[in-house]
Design a protein around this motif. Structure first.
Motif, PDB file in Angstrom:
ATOM      1  N   LEU A 193     -23.636   9.922 -28.313  1.00  0.00           N
ATOM      2  CA  LEU A 193     -24.497   9.131 -27.447  1.00  0.00           C
ATOM      3  C   LEU A 193     -23.593   8.279 -26.559  1.00  0.00           C
ATOM      4  O   LEU A 193     -22.716   7.574 -27.058  1.00  0.00           O
ATOM      5  CB  LEU A 193     -25.426   8.250 -28.295  1.00  0.00           C
ATOM      6  CG  LEU A 193     -26.330   7.279 -27.533  1.00  0.00           C
ATOM      7  CD1 LEU A 193     -27.256   8.033 -26.581  1.00  0.00           C
ATOM      8  CD2 LEU A 193     -27.136   6.445 -28.517  1.00  0.00           C
ATOM      9  N   LEU A 205     -23.663   5.331 -23.850  1.00  0.00           N
ATOM     10  CA  LEU A 205     -24.435   4.268 -23.211  1.00  0.00           C
ATOM     11  C   LEU A 205     -23.620   3.716 -22.056  1.00  0.00           C
ATOM     12  O   LEU A 205     -22.463   3.313 -22.246  1.00  0.00           O
ATOM     13  CB  LEU A 205     -24.748   3.143 -24.203  1.00  0.00           C
ATOM     14  CG  LEU A 205     -25.840   3.475 -25.201  1.00  0.00           C
ATOM     15  CD1 LEU A 205     -25.243   4.052 -26.458  1.00  0.00           C
ATOM     16  CD2 LEU A 205     -26.636   2.239 -25.515  1.00  0.00           C
ATOM     17  N   ASP A 264     -25.197  12.735 -24.832  1.00  0.00           N
ATOM     18  CA  ASP A 264     -26.511  12.338 -24.344  1.00  0.00           C
ATOM     19  C   ASP A 264     -26.307  11.014 -23.624  1.00  0.00           C
ATOM     20  O   ASP A 264     -25.754  10.076 -24.194  1.00  0.00           O
ATOM     21  CB  ASP A 264     -27.497  12.158 -25.509  1.00  0.00           C
ATOM     22  CG  ASP A 264     -27.792  13.468 -26.215  1.00  0.00           C
ATOM     23  OD1 ASP A 264     -27.990  14.484 -25.529  1.00  0.00           O
ATOM     24  OD2 ASP A 264     -27.816  13.470 -27.455  1.00  0.00           O
ATOM     25  N   ASP A 265     -26.760  10.952 -22.391  1.00  0.00           N
ATOM     26  CA  ASP A 265     -26.554   9.795 -21.534  1.00  0.00           C
ATOM     27  C   ASP A 265     -27.723   8.820 -21.673  1.00  0.00           C
ATOM     28  O   ASP A 265     -28.871   9.232 -21.715  1.00  0.00           O
ATOM     29  CB  ASP A 265     -26.466  10.289 -20.088  1.00  0.00           C
ATOM     30  CG  ASP A 265     -25.769   9.321 -19.178  1.00  0.00           C
ATOM     31  OD1 ASP A 265     -25.475   8.206 -19.602  1.00  0.00           O
ATOM     32  OD2 ASP A 265     -25.528   9.697 -18.014  1.00  0.00           O
ATOM     33  N   ARG A 266     -27.408   7.530 -21.733  1.00  0.00           N
ATOM     34  CA  ARG A 266     -28.449   6.503 -21.842  1.00  0.00           C
ATOM     35  C   ARG A 266     -28.072   5.302 -20.985  1.00  0.00           C
ATOM     36  O   ARG A 266     -26.980   4.765 -21.113  1.00  0.00           O
ATOM     37  CB  ARG A 266     -28.603   6.091 -23.303  1.00  0.00           C
ATOM     38  CG  ARG A 266     -29.670   5.035 -23.550  1.00  0.00           C
ATOM     39  CD  ARG A 266     -29.933   4.951 -25.024  1.00  0.00           C
ATOM     40  NE  ARG A 266     -30.465   3.656 -25.407  1.00  0.00           N
ATOM     41  CZ  ARG A 266     -30.652   3.286 -26.667  1.00  0.00           C
ATOM     42  NH1 ARG A 266     -30.346   4.099 -27.663  1.00  0.00           N
ATOM     43  NH2 ARG A 266     -31.136   2.103 -26.938  1.00  0.00           N
ATOM     44  N   HIS A 267     -28.979   4.915 -20.110  1.00  0.00           N
ATOM     45  CA  HIS A 267     -28.805   3.757 -19.228  1.00  0.00           C
ATOM     46  C   HIS A 267     -28.996   2.505 -20.078  1.00  0.00           C
ATOM     47  O   HIS A 267     -30.077   2.256 -20.604  1.00  0.00           O
ATOM     48  CB  HIS A 267     -29.848   3.830 -18.113  1.00  0.00           C
ATOM     49  CG  HIS A 267     -29.626   2.886 -16.981  1.00  0.00           C
ATOM     50  ND1 HIS A 267     -29.592   1.518 -17.135  1.00  0.00           N
ATOM     51  CD2 HIS A 267     -29.443   3.123 -15.660  1.00  0.00           C
ATOM     52  CE1 HIS A 267     -29.404   0.945 -15.965  1.00  0.00           C
ATOM     53  NE2 HIS A 267     -29.313   1.907 -15.046  1.00  0.00           N
ATOM     54  N   ASN A 300     -32.767   1.200 -20.887  1.00  0.00           N
ATOM     55  CA  ASN A 300     -33.089   1.522 -22.277  1.00  0.00           C
ATOM     56  C   ASN A 300     -32.135   0.730 -23.169  1.00  0.00           C
ATOM     57  O   ASN A 300     -31.248   1.281 -23.810  1.00  0.00           O
ATOM     58  CB  ASN A 300     -32.962   3.033 -22.504  1.00  0.00           C
ATOM     59  CG  ASN A 300     -33.519   3.476 -23.830  1.00  0.00           C
ATOM     60  OD1 ASN A 300     -33.950   2.665 -24.648  1.00  0.00           O
ATOM     61  ND2 ASN A 300     -33.495   4.771 -24.068  1.00  0.00           N
TER      62      ASN A 300
END
Length: 117
Positions: free
Chosen positions: A4, A6, A29-32, A36
């Motif tokens: 993950l 971030l 997996d990209d997460r802003h 988020n």
């Protein structure tokens, strides 16, 4: 292995880290981190998994950190209070963060990230 990732997309360090991940064929997996924001439960689990002092999770160079004068306040806060504060705004959290099955990396230091290859 997929991790993950971030990030705050406008952050130049995050851009370098993302390019590094892509250039080294690391699945992620990209997460802003602002849209988020990590929850208190996530932050607590990541902090415990990282083995780092909790203060390493704060974006000490960020404007919000400075506006809130957290440099002077953190030392008097409990760990629970610090985690709750971090969970209120992604701009308070040091980035980028990489979360793997058995590790957490805070910030982008290429030598540390070599373990992802």
């Amino acid at each position: 292995m997929s991790v993950l990732f971030l990030e705050y997309p406008k952050c130049t360090t995050c851009k370098k880290a993302k390019a590094w991940l892509e250039g080294n064929s690391v699945a992620f997996d990209d997460r802003h981190i602002v849209e988020n924001n990590p929850t208190a439960e996530e932050l607590k689990a990541w902090w415990e998994k990282s083995g780092l002092p909790l203060k390493k999770f704060f974006n000490t160079s960020g404007l919000l950190y400075k506006e809130l004068k957290l440099k002077d306040k953190i030392s008097t806060m409990t760990e629970e209070e610090q985690i709750e504060l971090l969970s209120t705004n992604g701009m308070l959290v040091k980035r980028p963060l990489i979360i793997g099955e058995d590790f957490v990396l805070v910030g982008f230091k290429e030598a540390e990230w070599d373990r992802l290859k």
